[in-house]
Design a protein around this motif. Structure first.
Motif, PDB file in Angstrom:
ATOM      1  N   GLY A 207      47.762  47.912  33.659  1.00 56.01           N
ATOM      2  CA  GLY A 207      47.408  48.414  35.401  1.00 56.01           C
ATOM      3  C   GLY A 207      47.595  47.335  36.051  1.00 56.01           C
ATOM      4  O   GLY A 207      47.093  46.732  36.654  1.00 56.01           O
ATOM      5  N   ASP A 226      47.917  42.081  37.673  1.00 56.32           N
ATOM      6  CA  ASP A 226      47.688  42.545  36.220  1.00 56.32           C
ATOM      7  C   ASP A 226      46.074  43.310  35.828  1.00 56.32           C
ATOM      8  O   ASP A 226      45.437  42.071  35.859  1.00 56.32           O
ATOM      9  CB  ASP A 226      48.283  42.293  34.911  1.00 56.32           C
ATOM     10  CG  ASP A 226      48.506  42.529  33.409  1.00 56.32           C
ATOM     11  OD1 ASP A 226      47.888  43.123  34.101  1.00 56.32           O
ATOM     12  OD2 ASP A 226      48.920  41.879  33.142  1.00 56.32           O
ATOM     13  N   VAL A 227      45.674  44.242  35.862  1.00 62.02           N
ATOM     14  CA  VAL A 227      44.529  44.383  34.987  1.00 62.02           C
ATOM     15  C   VAL A 227      44.365  44.547  33.823  1.00 62.02           C
ATOM     16  O   VAL A 227      44.624  44.828  33.027  1.00 62.02           O
ATOM     17  CB  VAL A 227      43.882  46.167  35.877  1.00 62.02           C
ATOM     18  CG1 VAL A 227      42.647  45.463  35.064  1.00 62.02           C
ATOM     19  CG2 VAL A 227      43.396  46.111  37.461  1.00 62.02           C
ATOM     20  N   ALA A 234      41.833  51.450  33.063  1.00 62.59           N
ATOM     21  CA  ALA A 234      43.158  50.229  34.358  1.00 62.59           C
ATOM     22  C   ALA A 234      43.801  50.740  35.028  1.00 62.59           C
ATOM     23  O   ALA A 234      43.721  49.832  36.435  1.00 62.59           O
ATOM     24  CB  ALA A 234      43.904  49.596  33.157  1.00 62.59           C
ATOM     25  N   VAL A 237      40.787  51.507  37.724  1.00 65.71           N
ATOM     26  CA  VAL A 237      40.147  50.265  37.999  1.00 65.71           C
ATOM     27  C   VAL A 237      41.069  49.486  39.246  1.00 65.71           C
ATOM     28  O   VAL A 237      41.350  48.819  40.548  1.00 65.71           O
ATOM     29  CB  VAL A 237      40.211  49.090  37.503  1.00 65.71           C
ATOM     30  CG1 VAL A 237      39.817  47.537  37.757  1.00 65.71           C
ATOM     31  CG2 VAL A 237      38.291  49.477  36.195  1.00 65.71           C
ATOM     32  N   MET A 238      43.233  49.095  38.379  1.00 58.89           N
ATOM     33  CA  MET A 238      43.989  49.304  39.500  1.00 58.89           C
ATOM     34  C   MET A 238      43.774  49.420  41.118  1.00 58.89           C
ATOM     35  O   MET A 238      43.906  48.617  42.331  1.00 58.89           O
ATOM     36  CB  MET A 238      44.996  49.062  38.230  1.00 58.89           C
ATOM     37  CG  MET A 238      46.987  49.031  39.439  1.00 58.89           C
ATOM     38  SD  MET A 238      47.473  50.108  40.328  1.00 58.89           S
ATOM     39  CE  MET A 238      47.478  51.315  39.930  1.00 58.89           C
ATOM     40  N   LEU A 241      41.223  48.636  43.267  1.00 58.83           N
ATOM     41  CA  LEU A 241      41.793  46.418  43.671  1.00 58.83           C
ATOM     42  C   LEU A 241      42.691  46.600  45.125  1.00 58.83           C
ATOM     43  O   LEU A 241      42.687  45.895  46.079  1.00 58.83           O
ATOM     44  CB  LEU A 241      42.236  45.512  42.113  1.00 58.83           C
ATOM     45  CG  LEU A 241      41.383  45.449  41.213  1.00 58.83           C
ATOM     46  CD1 LEU A 241      41.143  44.814  40.732  1.00 58.83           C
ATOM     47  CD2 LEU A 241      40.058  45.165  42.125  1.00 58.83           C
ATOM     48  N   ALA A 266      34.630  43.209  43.170  1.00 57.16           N
ATOM     49  CA  ALA A 266      35.526  43.679  41.741  1.00 57.16           C
ATOM     50  C   ALA A 266      33.704  42.825  40.872  1.00 57.16           C
ATOM     51  O   ALA A 266      33.620  43.895  39.871  1.00 57.16           O
ATOM     52  CB  ALA A 266      36.249  42.918  41.850  1.00 57.16           C
ATOM     53  N   GLU A 270      32.647  46.351  39.917  1.00 64.00           N
ATOM     54  CA  GLU A 270      33.021  46.993  38.650  1.00 64.00           C
ATOM     55  C   GLU A 270      32.970  45.463  38.085  1.00 64.00           C
ATOM     56  O   GLU A 270      33.501  45.040  37.211  1.00 64.00           O
ATOM     57  CB  GLU A 270      35.195  46.533  39.377  1.00 64.00           C
ATOM     58  CG  GLU A 270      35.425  47.237  40.104  1.00 64.00           C
ATOM     59  CD  GLU A 270      35.402  48.630  39.846  1.00 64.00           C
ATOM     60  OE1 GLU A 270      34.991  49.404  39.302  1.00 64.00           O
ATOM     61  OE2 GLU A 270      36.272  48.986  41.798  1.00 64.00           O
ATOM     62  N   THR A 273      35.203  44.385  34.865  1.00 64.18           N
ATOM     63  CA  THR A 273      36.995  43.859  35.279  1.00 64.18           C
ATOM     64  C   THR A 273      37.572  42.995  35.844  1.00 64.18           C
ATOM     65  O   THR A 273      36.281  41.964  35.784  1.00 64.18           O
ATOM     66  CB  THR A 273      36.473  44.962  36.759  1.00 64.18           C
ATOM     67  OG1 THR A 273      37.090  46.236  37.032  1.00 64.18           O
ATOM     68  CG2 THR A 273      38.383  45.021  36.826  1.00 64.18           C
ATOM     69  N   ALA A 275      40.947  40.807  36.505  1.00 65.39           N
ATOM     70  CA  ALA A 275      42.267  40.851  36.510  1.00 65.39           C
ATOM     71  C   ALA A 275      43.053  40.002  37.074  1.00 65.39           C
ATOM     72  O   ALA A 275      42.140  38.300  38.209  1.00 65.39           O
ATOM     73  CB  ALA A 275      42.697  42.207  38.213  1.00 65.39           C
ATOM     74  N   GLY A 320      37.163  38.650  39.215  1.00 67.66           N
ATOM     75  CA  GLY A 320      35.648  39.728  38.024  1.00 67.66           C
ATOM     76  C   GLY A 320      34.650  38.076  37.473  1.00 67.66           C
ATOM     77  O   GLY A 320      35.221  37.294  37.551  1.00 67.66           O
TER      78      GLY A 320
END
Length: 405
Positions: A207, A226-227, A234, A237-238, A241, A266, A270, A273, A275, A320
């Protein structure tokens, strides 16, 4: 079942499952081939494979002999519900000698006239991948040995599905990552940028990402993040975001406010999540940079005539889980001509067998007010060298000054 017949069935099942020609087949063809052999060897009327979906909460019909409608109609069975759902939930075989709406969820099973069913879990490397079930239109009691042999077939199917899913996820994550990294970096006579991205050898694509984009008012947005997590989840989600941050960046000038909005989004949408992100905005007219940090390591600042240092900016909580309850703050830094800034993810400085503070100090000494491209080259040579990184590495450098010729 007589001993002789049982031994003969066991041998034929073992031969079918270990057939070397199966290795050459893709997953769909392998499922079809094995189900046909199950259909013949066990003398059943139906044989079906249902795989667990990405959420882990539902079984989806993927291959069948005798119940083609299940696949055509995209039948889904909640894990824990009905016949197949119980097999998946408890990871134990289930035998039925009475098939109707009181024992199964899918009406296709009793509408087809099935009288007996047996289902076994498909498990590979400790992970549930799905359920294999077979059925007959005449009443039948499946023996313990038949159930054990079906479990053996299920394990073979599970291994193939697990391997296919892993390969597909890695390939999809790599494609997604490549598609989201900037194809080119904006440059001008006064500002130049360079970047590196290297996936970790232990986990492949994850991520980590960097992003650069023009903003109204002669500004440039710089992102590195950096997720938490690895692989396709990952990377997905990245991507979300990244898109959300770009949208907020157009609406709000303050990086701290942008990260606050991203955190709210997020945390709400999410729910699992987390990050870390560093977001900076460079005003190319004034030479000033505003930066906000969400649980991320601070950028390195190299100004001509001064000692290289880490940017003095408050480090807020990661994105998050509604962690930034007191709000987010940023900092403003002047970037006089010749200054170089390096943003990076923790994969650059973290090594299992080395002290983090020592690695950060090595990075600080390595960053010099040189060209953006030469800075990237120097940093990667010093911090990575000939040792492959176990975690993802993203590195972004920006320099205020004329390009070196």
């Amino acid at each position: 079942m007589s001993d002789a017949r049982g031994s003969g069935l066991r041998l034929r099942v073992l031969e079918a499952v270990t057939d070397s020609t199966l290795r050459e087949l893709d997953l769909e063809k392998l499922f079809e081939a094995l189900l046909r052999r199950v259909h013949e060897l066990f003398a059943v009327d139906t044989a079906t494979v249902l795989l667990v979906d990405a959420s882990g909460r539902q079984l989806v019909a993927k291959a069948t002999i005798g119940l083609e409608e299940e696949v055509f109609q995209g039948v889904r069975i909640p894990v824990g519900t009905g016949f197949a759902g119980r097999v998946a939930r408890f990871r134990e075989p289930v035998r039925l000698d009475h098939v109707d709406r009181s024992t199964v969820v899918n009406p296709l099973l009793w509408e087809r006239g099935l009288k007996s069913l047996v289902g076994v879990p498909m498990v590979a490397q400790g992970d549930l991948t799905g359920v294999l079930h077979v059925g007959t239109t005449t009443a039948r009691r499946f023996t313990d040995e038949e159930v054990d042999l079906l479990r053996f077939v299920g394990d073979r199917l599970a291994t193939a599905a697990h391997a296919h899913r892993s390969r597909s996820a890695r390939a999809a994550a790599a494609v997604l990552q490549d598609s989201l990294l900037p194809a080119s970096l904006p440059t001008s006579d006064d500002w130049e940028l360079a970047a590196r991205y290297v996936p970790g050898t232990d986990s492949g694509v994850g991520g980590d990402w960097y992003d650069v984009f023009h903003l109204p008012g002669d500004r440039i947005g710089l992102v590195i993040g950096d997720v938490v997590g690895k692989g396709l989840p990952a990377a997905i989600v990245m991507g979300r975001l990244r898109s959300a941050l770009r949208a907020y960046a157009l609406e709000f000038a303050d990086p701290a406010e942008v990260l606050g909005k991203l955190d709210r989004k997020a945390s709400h949408f999410e729910s699992q999540t987390m990050a870390t992100i560093a977001y900076a905005v460079v005003d190319t007219t004034t030479g000033a940079m505003s930066v906000a940090l969400a649980g991320h390591l601070p950028p390195v600042l190299a100004v001509p005539g001064r000692e290289t240092a880490f940017v003095d900016a408050p480090v807020g909580p990661p994105i998050g889980y509604h962690l930034a309850v007191t709000g987010r703050r940023g900092a403003r830094v002047d970037l006089p001509p010749g200054t170089l800034v390096a943003l990076y993810t923790d994969g650059l400085v973290e090594r299992r067998d080395e002290d983090l503070d020592g690695r950060l100090e090595l990075l600080r000494r390595t960053v010099l007010p040189a060209s953006a491209e030469s800075a990237c080259t120097r940093i990667m040579a010093a911090l990575v060298g000939d040792r492959p990184a176990t975690d993802d590495i993203a590195l972004l450098t920006v320099r205020h000054g004329l390009r070196d010729h």
